[in-house]
Design an enzyme around this catalytic site. Structure first.
Site, mmCIF file in Angstrom:
data_model
loop_
_atom_site.group_PDB
_atom_site.id
_atom_site.type_symbol
_atom_site.label_atom_id
_atom_site.label_comp_id
_atom_site.label_asym_id
_atom_site.label_seq_id
_atom_site.Cartn_x
_atom_site.Cartn_y
_atom_site.Cartn_z
ATOM 1 N N SER A 1 48.020 -1.682 46.273
ATOM 2 C CA SER A 1 46.598 -1.947 45.577
ATOM 3 C C SER A 1 46.207 -0.527 45.032
ATOM 4 C CB SER A 1 45.754 -2.404 46.719
ATOM 5 O OG SER A 1 44.380 -1.645 46.562
ATOM 6 N N TYR B 1 42.423 -1.764 55.366
ATOM 7 C CA TYR B 1 43.021 -2.388 54.127
ATOM 8 C C TYR B 1 43.786 -1.179 53.278
ATOM 9 C CZ TYR B 1 44.033 -4.615 49.652
ATOM 10 O OH TYR B 1 44.464 -5.156 48.607
HETATM 11 P P1 NAP Z 1 44.197 -14.077 49.021
HETATM 12 O O1 NAP Z 1 43.786 -14.858 47.803
HETATM 13 O O2 NAP Z 1 43.442 -13.695 49.845
HETATM 14 O O3 NAP Z 1 45.573 -14.729 49.533
HETATM 15 C C1 NAP Z 1 46.660 -14.036 50.443
HETATM 16 C C2 NAP Z 1 47.294 -14.892 51.010
HETATM 17 O O4 NAP Z 1 48.009 -14.118 52.332
HETATM 18 C C3 NAP Z 1 46.894 -16.347 51.279
HETATM 19 O O5 NAP Z 1 47.804 -17.350 51.086
HETATM 20 C C4 NAP Z 1 46.750 -16.052 53.041
HETATM 21 O O6 NAP Z 1 46.669 -17.448 53.696
HETATM 22 C C5 NAP Z 1 47.707 -15.293 53.345
HETATM 23 N N1 NAP Z 1 47.547 -14.744 54.620
HETATM 24 C C6 NAP Z 1 46.620 -13.727 54.902
HETATM 25 N N2 NAP Z 1 46.753 -13.517 56.593
HETATM 26 C C7 NAP Z 1 47.756 -14.197 56.811
HETATM 27 C C8 NAP Z 1 48.492 -14.099 57.975
HETATM 28 N N3 NAP Z 1 47.979 -13.788 59.046
HETATM 29 N N4 NAP Z 1 49.673 -14.747 58.016
HETATM 30 C C9 NAP Z 1 50.249 -15.473 56.972
HETATM 31 N N5 NAP Z 1 49.590 -15.291 55.822
HETATM 32 C C10 NAP Z 1 48.450 -14.832 55.598
HETATM 33 O O7 NAP Z 1 44.746 -12.710 48.163
HETATM 34 P P2 NAP Z 1 45.580 -12.392 47.000
HETATM 35 O O8 NAP Z 1 44.297 -11.564 46.085
HETATM 36 O O9 NAP Z 1 46.290 -13.098 46.272
HETATM 37 O O10 NAP Z 1 46.194 -11.032 47.368
HETATM 38 C C11 NAP Z 1 47.777 -10.945 47.278
HETATM 39 C C12 NAP Z 1 48.071 -9.647 47.395
HETATM 40 O O11 NAP Z 1 47.911 -8.705 46.256
HETATM 41 C C13 NAP Z 1 47.885 -8.910 48.588
HETATM 42 O O12 NAP Z 1 48.877 -7.967 49.210
HETATM 43 C C14 NAP Z 1 46.729 -7.908 48.235
HETATM 44 O O13 NAP Z 1 46.450 -6.856 48.879
HETATM 45 C C15 NAP Z 1 47.072 -7.702 46.629
HETATM 46 N N6 NAP Z 1 46.118 -7.297 45.896
HETATM 47 C C16 NAP Z 1 45.164 -8.235 45.285
HETATM 48 C C17 NAP Z 1 44.287 -7.635 44.576
HETATM 49 C C18 NAP Z 1 43.084 -8.632 43.808
HETATM 50 O O14 NAP Z 1 42.512 -8.336 43.031
HETATM 51 N N7 NAP Z 1 43.453 -10.028 44.017
HETATM 52 C C19 NAP Z 1 44.343 -6.327 44.082
HETATM 53 C C20 NAP Z 1 45.248 -5.546 44.740
HETATM 54 C C21 NAP Z 1 46.037 -5.855 45.541
HETATM 55 P P3 NAP Z 1 45.455 -18.415 53.884
HETATM 56 O O15 NAP Z 1 45.155 -18.934 52.408
HETATM 57 O O16 NAP Z 1 46.193 -19.425 54.773
HETATM 58 O O17 NAP Z 1 44.417 -17.569 54.469
#
Ligand code: NAP
Length: 244
Positions: free
Chosen positions: A152, A165
């Site tokens: 990130s 985070y």
């Molecule tokens: P998200 O929509 O919150 O999805 C996260 C996923 O991780 C969900 O499927 C969640 O499961 C799962 N998860 C969370 N805690 C967990 C645990 N304890 N055990 C197993 N699975 C778990 O997040 P996202 O935005 O797609 O992010 C994906 C990646 O991209 C992350 O590493 C994030 O830091 C990175 N990122 C995202 C953004 C952005 O703008 N979206 C920007 C920079 C980096 P549940 O659905 O069951 O909760």
């Protein structure tokens, strides 16, 4: 990224995606399957994993595996068991997308809830170490393996009030860079960091509640990059940080 993947890019590949039930991980799992991969869906909410499983089956892609696991509490033994089952079933691992993460609080360090800090570090960093450590023998069985770490903007440069985070992603980049060096001579395993950038998911909506989601790219828009880094067209890309 301007990349068009060949339709059989991931044919016969075995790919483990963490956080495969929602957000970017869900779309990555569906996309990898649609390009021929057998995807193992790891996540904490079984119903979400089942619905991704059903979508993949309905599309006619290879049957995925389901690995319900809460990375906040998963023990090394549990992860080892999963690795053993996968070794028996597939014999190797060709790709590991470390994607699951939690946001935690956005408050000054001096007010940060201690249990939340520990949990964020567990999910975003320690579980990533455990999975990498335990799956390394299976990755070594692959003729061409891709290990991807999702970071990130607040990981590359820590940002005030983003607490655990930010620190977890900073350390995750450290772990990835360490591995890049250690695996420099393991020509068939490549390690890269990817930063998806602001993407329309529930994590982003929680982090920026006042933002209009319509102004953000969708997870689908990231897939050329996610495909490129997972498939063998990026065989020569190692030790890089790529932005979505
Ligand atoms: P998200 O929509 O919150 O999805 C996260 C996923 O991780 C969900 O499927 C969640 O499961 C799962 N998860 C969370 N805690 C967990 C645990 N304890 N055990 C197993 N699975 C778990 O997040 P996202 O935005 O797609 O992010 C994906 C990646 O991209 C992350 O590493 C994030 O830091 C990175 N990122 C995202 C953004 C952005 O703008 N979206 C920007 C920079 C980096 P549940 O659905 O069951 O909760």
């Amino acid at each position: 990224m301007d990349y068009t993947a060949p339709t059989a890019l991931l044919k016969d590949k075995i790919i483990l995606v963490t956080g495969a039930g929602d957000g970017i991980g869900r779309v990555a799992a569906l996309t990898y399957a649609s390009y021929g991969a057998t995807v193992v869906l790891l996540g904490r909410t079984t119903t979400k994993l089942e619905s991704v499983y059903d979508e993949i089956i309905a599309s006619g892609a290879p049957e995925p595996g389901i690995a319900p696991m809460d990375l906040a509490t998963a023990t090394p033994d549990e992860i080892q068991k999963l690795a053993e089952v996968m070794e028996e079933q597939y014999g190797r691992l060709d790709g590991l997308l470390h994607n699951a993460a939690i946001l935690g609080d956005r408050v000054p360090v001096e007010h940060y809830d201690i249990n939340t800090w520990m949990k964020v570090m567990q999910v975003n960093l320690h579980a990533v170490f455990l999975l990498t450590r335990i799956f390394m023998p299976l990755l070594r069985q692959s003729s061409s393996a891709s290990l991807l770490f999702s970071s990130s903007g607040v990981g590359a440069t820590p940002r005030a009030y983003w607490g655990a985070y930010s620190v977890s992603k900073y350390a995750l980049e450290g772990l990835a860079k360490l591995l890049m060096e250690e695996l420099e001579n393991a020509s068939h395993i490549r390690v890269n960091i990817l930063n998806p950038g602001g993407t329309r998911t529930s994590m982003r909506a929680t982090a920026y509640p006042n933002e209009d989601p319509a102004t953000l790219k969708a997870p689908e828009d990231l897939m050329p990059l996610y495909l490129y880094l997972m498939g063998d067209d990026s065989e020569h890309i190692k030790g890089e940080t790529l932005q979505g």
